[in-house]
Scaffold this motif. Structure first.
Motif, short mmCIF file in Angstrom:
data_model
loop_
_atom_site.label_atom_id
_atom_site.label_comp_id
_atom_site.label_asym_id
_atom_site.label_seq_id
_atom_site.Cartn_x
_atom_site.Cartn_y
_atom_site.Cartn_z
N PHE A 153 66.00 57.23 -1.09
CA PHE A 153 66.12 56.24 -0.25
C PHE A 153 65.16 55.50 -0.07
CE2 PHE A 153 70.32 59.04 0.67
CZ PHE A 153 70.88 58.50 -0.52
N ASN A 186 71.44 50.89 -3.43
CA ASN A 186 72.61 51.74 -3.58
C ASN A 186 73.73 51.01 -3.31
OD1 ASN A 186 71.36 54.78 -3.82
ND2 ASN A 186 70.05 53.86 -2.36
N PRO A 187 74.88 51.68 -3.94
CA PRO A 187 74.91 52.94 -4.53
C PRO A 187 74.65 53.12 -5.99
CG PRO A 187 77.24 52.41 -3.99
CD PRO A 187 76.30 51.30 -3.50
N GLN A 191 72.54 58.39 -9.25
CA GLN A 191 73.17 58.90 -8.28
C GLN A 191 72.17 60.00 -7.50
OE1 GLN A 191 75.25 56.98 -7.31
NE2 GLN A 191 75.85 55.93 -9.32
N ASN A 193 70.58 61.53 -4.12
CA ASN A 193 70.51 61.67 -2.88
C ASN A 193 69.50 62.34 -2.28
OD1 ASN A 193 74.35 62.56 -2.54
ND2 ASN A 193 73.06 60.54 -3.47
N ASN A 249 75.74 58.26 -1.73
CA ASN A 249 74.88 57.02 -1.62
C ASN A 249 75.68 55.99 -0.97
OD1 ASN A 249 72.82 58.05 -3.28
ND2 ASN A 249 73.49 57.04 -5.29
#
Length: 455
Positions: A153, A186-187, A191, A193, A249
């Protein structure tokens, strides 16, 4: 007059939120925003693909007008003024932070301020040939894009931190109304995290309720997309992992909404600032065997629109269909600026809670399908008008998952919605125009050694 913030995520299907009744995804700040303001329950994107949708939002024009049909950015017309430029010229301080991915380079959009907008590298996505249909080489490898990455992120956090800093340090000193658009990635796939968000959803490793066995999965355009992205090669483990990662996400995005709401409240700006959370398009997430976007089915073309602030009543649900053009029009309404009369859309603030006659339009001319397609939503009815395949008509009240095409059973309704489509454009003419424009792009790519000829 009031200020206006648009927080735009990328690829968020609103059905994956607690506001829309998802059984376990954690989106408390979306609920908080909904409780403080208005939920637009039937919101749509102008086109279910990043650059076309965002180009329409930024320019106020339909996708077929801008001719940003795909994610290829070669030879795009770029003379359309952005809403940021039009606002700035009327004394509204317009700010854009994060991804642009539109018909023109960031500096050409002429906002008052623009930050962290990556310059779009040419030629962009070159896999948009439709005749013969391009099949992405090793596209199925995308299905490995899920799991834990500790820097998952970082990009979005940089954008969000910059926006919060601007709200704290710059906004209070302005003596004019302002608009702020924040764009988070995101998302959008892949994918990935962080461990914290991945661990939230062991139960998220489920399978789509409706898969490739459904009639709607076998429509020619659906088959095109499944072939283009090689999604029939995804394994069950990959499908489960991608769906789990998507939920993480979405919850990350929800946390950023919470940070923004807190910052507005703590700074005393909430009473004079509207906030809309939305996205550029949805995500199929395995429904009908399809992934990502590019389809005019609901999961791909629907978007969240949750609005709060002085212009929006608390706890209200609006069933009238709306779209991203309406979100953009709301900025002008709130800040008191005049919006060009030939731009699409109407301010959300002026839209009735239930208007069965309001029409929303979307279109798709991008990669993965053989030809153009158009969507009309009016009341509980939805028409998908295909240029080279059977049309589809759905009654979304009775069939929200689009399992049963009733086009043949309701010819009068189909004709009514087709007439609405033809008020917006000639589907035949715009389809031909899109193919011609894309052929010119392909020839440019081939002449510059960027693409092999299909002949």
């Amino acid at each position: 007059m009031s200020n206006f913030i648009v927080l735009m995520s990328d690829e968020h299907n609103p059905l994956y939120s607690s506001v829309f009744g998802h059984p376990f995804v954690q989106t408390p700040n979306m609920e908080r925003l909904a409780q403080q303001g208005t939920v637009y329950r039937n919101a749509y994107c102008p086109s279910p693909l990043c650059s076309p949708s965002r180009s329409a939002f930024v320019s106020g024009r339909r996708v077929h007008e801008v001719q940003a049909y795909s994610n290829c950015n070669v030879n795009l017309p770029n003379h359309f003024p952005s809403y940021g430029k039009v606002l700035k010229e009327q004394g509204v301080h317009s700010v854009h932070i994060g991804k642009t991915h539109v018909y023109a380079q960031p500096e050409e959009l002429d906002f008052s301020e623009i930050h962290l907008a990556k310059k779009g590298k040419q030629p962009g996505d070159i896999n948009f040939r439709r005749k013969p249909l391009a099949i992405r080489t090793n596209a199925a490898d995308r299905a490995f894009g899920f799991g834990v990455k500790e820097d998952a992120f970082e990009g979005d956090l940089k954008v969000m931190n910059t926006a919060l800093q601007w709200l704290e340090q710059t906004a209070p000193g302005l003596d004019q109304p302002w608009s702020l658009t924040i764009n988070l990635m995101n998302p959008h796939f892949p994918q990935w995290n962080t461990e914290e968000f991945w661990n939230l959803y062991p139960q998220g490793e489920d399978l789509p309720r409706y898969g490739s066995e459904q009639e709607s999965a076998d429509h020619p355009y659906a088959r095109d997309l499944r072939d283009h992205f090689e999604t029939d090669l995804f394994t069950e483990a990959q499908i489960r992992g991608l769906r789990r990662g998507y939920l993480g996400n979405v919850t990350f995005i929800d946390r950023q909404i919470g940070r923004l709401l807190d910052a507005l409240a703590e700074s005393g700006q909430a009473e004079m600032t509207n906030l809309v959370y939305t996205s550029d398009h949805g995500e199929m997430l395995g429904k009908f065997g399809q992934w990502w976007k590019c389809s005019l089915y609901e999961d791909s073309v629907r978007i969240p629109v949750f609005a709060a602030g002085p212009d929006f009543k608390a706890g209200i649900v609006v069933d009238t269909p709306v779209d991203l053009h309406d979100v953009q029009a709301s900025i002008f309404y709130a800040t008191g600026a005049n919006r060009p009369v030939d731009w699409a859309g109407q301010p959300l603030q002026e839209i009735a809670s239930f208007d069965p006659n309001r029409v929303v339009f979307s279109e798709y001319h991008g990669h993965g399908t053989r030809s153009g397609a158009y969507m009309i939503r009016k009341g509980e009815w939805k028409l998908i008008y295909y240029m080279e395949a059977p049309h589809q008509l759905f009654n979304l009240k009775e069939d929200p998952d689009e399992l049963s095409n009733v086009y043949a059973e309701y010819p009068d309704k189909a004709n009514e919605l087709e007439a609405e489509l033809r008020k917006v454009c000639s589907p035949e003419e715009e389809n031909q125009r899109a193919h011609h424009f894309q052929q010119e792009q392909l020839e440019w790519l081939e002449s510059n050694g960027l693409l092999k000829s299909a002949n």
